[in-house]
Design an enzyme around this catalytic site. Structure first.
Site, PDB file in Angstrom:
ATOM      1  N   HIS A  66       0.837  -1.204   0.000  1.00 41.51           N
ATOM      2  CA  HIS A  66       0.000   0.000   0.000  1.00 41.51           C
ATOM      3  C   HIS A  66       0.872   1.255   0.000  1.00 41.51           C
ATOM      4  O   HIS A  66       2.080   1.210   0.252  1.00 41.51           O
ATOM      5  CB  HIS A  66      -0.915   0.004   1.223  1.00 41.51           C
ATOM      6  CG  HIS A  66      -0.152  -0.106   2.513  1.00 41.51           C
ATOM      7  ND1 HIS A  66       0.566   0.947   3.051  1.00 41.51           N
ATOM      8  CD2 HIS A  66       0.032  -1.146   3.357  1.00 41.51           C
ATOM      9  CE1 HIS A  66       1.158   0.573   4.160  1.00 41.51           C
ATOM     10  NE2 HIS A  66       0.860  -0.707   4.371  1.00 41.51           N
ATOM     11  N   LYS A 119      -0.049   2.946  14.952  1.00 46.81           N
ATOM     12  CA  LYS A 119      -0.292   3.061  16.391  1.00 46.81           C
ATOM     13  C   LYS A 119       0.431   4.276  16.949  1.00 46.81           C
ATOM     14  O   LYS A 119       1.390   4.784  16.349  1.00 46.81           O
ATOM     15  CB  LYS A 119       0.157   1.796  17.118  1.00 46.81           C
ATOM     16  CG  LYS A 119       1.629   1.459  16.950  1.00 46.81           C
ATOM     17  CD  LYS A 119       2.002   0.149  17.645  1.00 46.81           C
ATOM     18  CE  LYS A 119       1.447  -1.045  16.920  1.00 46.81           C
ATOM     19  NZ  LYS A 119       1.946  -2.337  17.466  1.00 46.81           N
ATOM     20  N   ASP A 129       3.847  -4.626   3.166  1.00 48.62           N
ATOM     21  CA  ASP A 129       5.288  -4.880   3.102  1.00 48.62           C
ATOM     22  C   ASP A 129       5.616  -6.311   3.493  1.00 48.62           C
ATOM     23  O   ASP A 129       6.540  -6.922   2.951  1.00 48.62           O
ATOM     24  CB  ASP A 129       6.066  -3.880   3.956  1.00 48.62           C
ATOM     25  CG  ASP A 129       5.526  -3.717   5.368  1.00 48.62           C
ATOM     26  OD1 ASP A 129       4.580  -4.439   5.758  1.00 48.62           O
ATOM     27  OD2 ASP A 129       6.050  -2.839   6.094  1.00 48.62           O
TER      28      ASP A 129
END
Length: 432
Positions: free
Chosen positions: A39, A46, A326
């Protein structure tokens, strides 16, 4: 699943002779392409108390929710789609003008917002103003086993085997692994201004050493469905990736302005790449996690009568784009023994990075050949938001399938050889 109609980039296909950009040997014809993509640029997934405890400085805010694709990240992906359209036109796979024929381009995305939006952005760059469906599994609230069969319980890791394999790659122990990377950890401490952090100041009051690796010991954890590292190794991987995302996002001072040259970037991201080397590329992990994708890639590249597959796509097709993570790129690399470093890009699996599988047909005998490459934007191209074209291309590294026994003059692997490599790499229990 939804059809999208996005006016994003005008499709300007230069009238460049095909021979300038296609294969130098005219007897080869490109017939099918599978692109497995990470992506695009996203916000951090987070924001933890520990992240704040290791630096006295405030972390910058992002324009989107945690883990979501940023608008700029979508633009960078669209640039890659625009480039791929020009390249595939030059190689004779897609038409210069208009929309692709129905079913000629298929897009599958993982269920996360960032992967779905990546599929949409790639479609917008590849074929502006064309209705292209981005396919996901029907239940977008649950993990998709195509991208992680372990997490979804399709198969399980062998705890003892995986632990032994990872520790062997680590040099014997995780302590050895961190010990050999102290230069990189010191560089991270400098960027964080770690000596002035709450964690460090607290340790000094207790007469304890102030270093990340001593303050946060790392431990390997292996379960049936996951492998992870705790402590400094895990934190360093996450934080250095965040710095790279800041740079790609165009933020004014990535790493609070303390990262100023390529050597520093390479040193910092070596910590991120090192964790992926252990957790995602170790074959005992990678082969299990990559099996569903390997099966899909093999099906998409093998000539056969068109068949409707899961997600509602019909294979084979001219272009199959798969928007994942990834970890998926690293898993495929580990399973297929594909190794790479990327000139101008310190992250081995960068945002928008594309593992590209191409099937070429030799016209003289109709034999089939597979070329594998890694297409990526350099960090400077990301920073500058450089539009991509055949004249201003992204980076590309041709990859070699080490186990291939039959190659052509261009170094491509025969389809039969590629199929054998995939069959030997896949774990049947992890197939869907």
């Amino acid at each position: 699943m939804k059809a999208i109609l996005i006016p994003f980039l005008s499709l300007l296909i230069p009238l460049t002779p095909q021979s300038a950009f296609a294969q130098s040997e005219p007897e080869l014809k490109l017939e099918s392409v599978v692109i497995v993509s990470r992506h695009g640029v996203r916000a951090p997934t987070k924001a933890t108390q520990l992240m704040q405890d290791v630096t006295p400085d405030a972390w910058p805010t992002w324009p989107v929710k945690l883990g979501w694709l940023t608008p700029r990240g979508g633009e960078l992906i669209a640039y890659l789609g625009h480039y791929q359209r020009q390249r595939l036109v030059a190689d004779g796979l897609l038409a210069k003008k208009g929309c692709p024929q129905s079913g000629q381009v298929a897009i599958i995305a993982d269920v996360d917002e960032r992967t779905r939006k990546t599929g949409e952005a790639f479609a917008a760059g590849l074929a502006p103003d064309c209705a292209i469906t981005v396919h996901t599994q029907a239940d977008t609230s649950s993990p998709d086993p195509l991208f992680n069969p372990l997490k979804t319980g399709v198969c399980q890791l062998d705890n003892a085997n995986v632990t032994d394999a990872i520790l062997s790659r680590a040099g014997g122990s995780i302590a050895d692994f961190t010990g050999h990377r102290q230069t990189a950890f010191r560089e991270l401490e400098r960027v964080l201004n770690f000596p002035q952090s709450n964690l460090c100041l607290k340790r000094e009051k207790q007469d304890e050493s102030c270093s990340l690796t001593q303050a946060l010991p790392s431990e390997l954890k292996v379960s049936a469905d996951n492998v992870s590292l705790t402590g400094a190794v895990s934190l360093a991987s996450m934080l250095t990736e965040i710095f790279l995302l800041q740079q790609a996002q165009g933020m004014p001072e990535p790493g609070w302005g303390r990262i100023t040259d390529s050597h520093q970037w390479n040193t910092l991201l070596s910590l991120h790449n090192a964790q992926f080397y252990l957790l995602q590329r170790t074959p005992e992990v990678a082969r299990s996690r990559a099996t569903p994708l390997l099966d899909l890639i093999k099906t998409a590249l093998t000539p056969h009568p068109p068949q409707k597959q899961a997600y509602g796509v019909t294979l084979p097709t001219s272009v199959l784009f798969i928007a994942g993570h990834d970890t998926n790129l690293a898993n495929l690399g580990g399973a297929l023994e594909l190794n790479w470093t990327l000139p101008g890009q310190p992250d081995n699996t960068p945002p928008g990075g594309e593992l590209v599988f191409e099937r070429w047909r030799r016209l003289s005998d109709n034999s089939q050949w597979i070329q594998v490459s890694l297409v990526f934007q350099t960090l400077q191209q990301m920073r500058d938001k450089t539009p991509l074209s055949l004249n201003t291309p992204p980076g590309e590294v041709k990859l070699t399938l080490a186990g291939c026994e039959e190659r052509n003059a261009q170094g491509m692997c025969s389809l039969a050889g590629f199929t054998q490599i995939v069959n030997e790499a896949r774990i049947p229990a992890c197939s869907l």
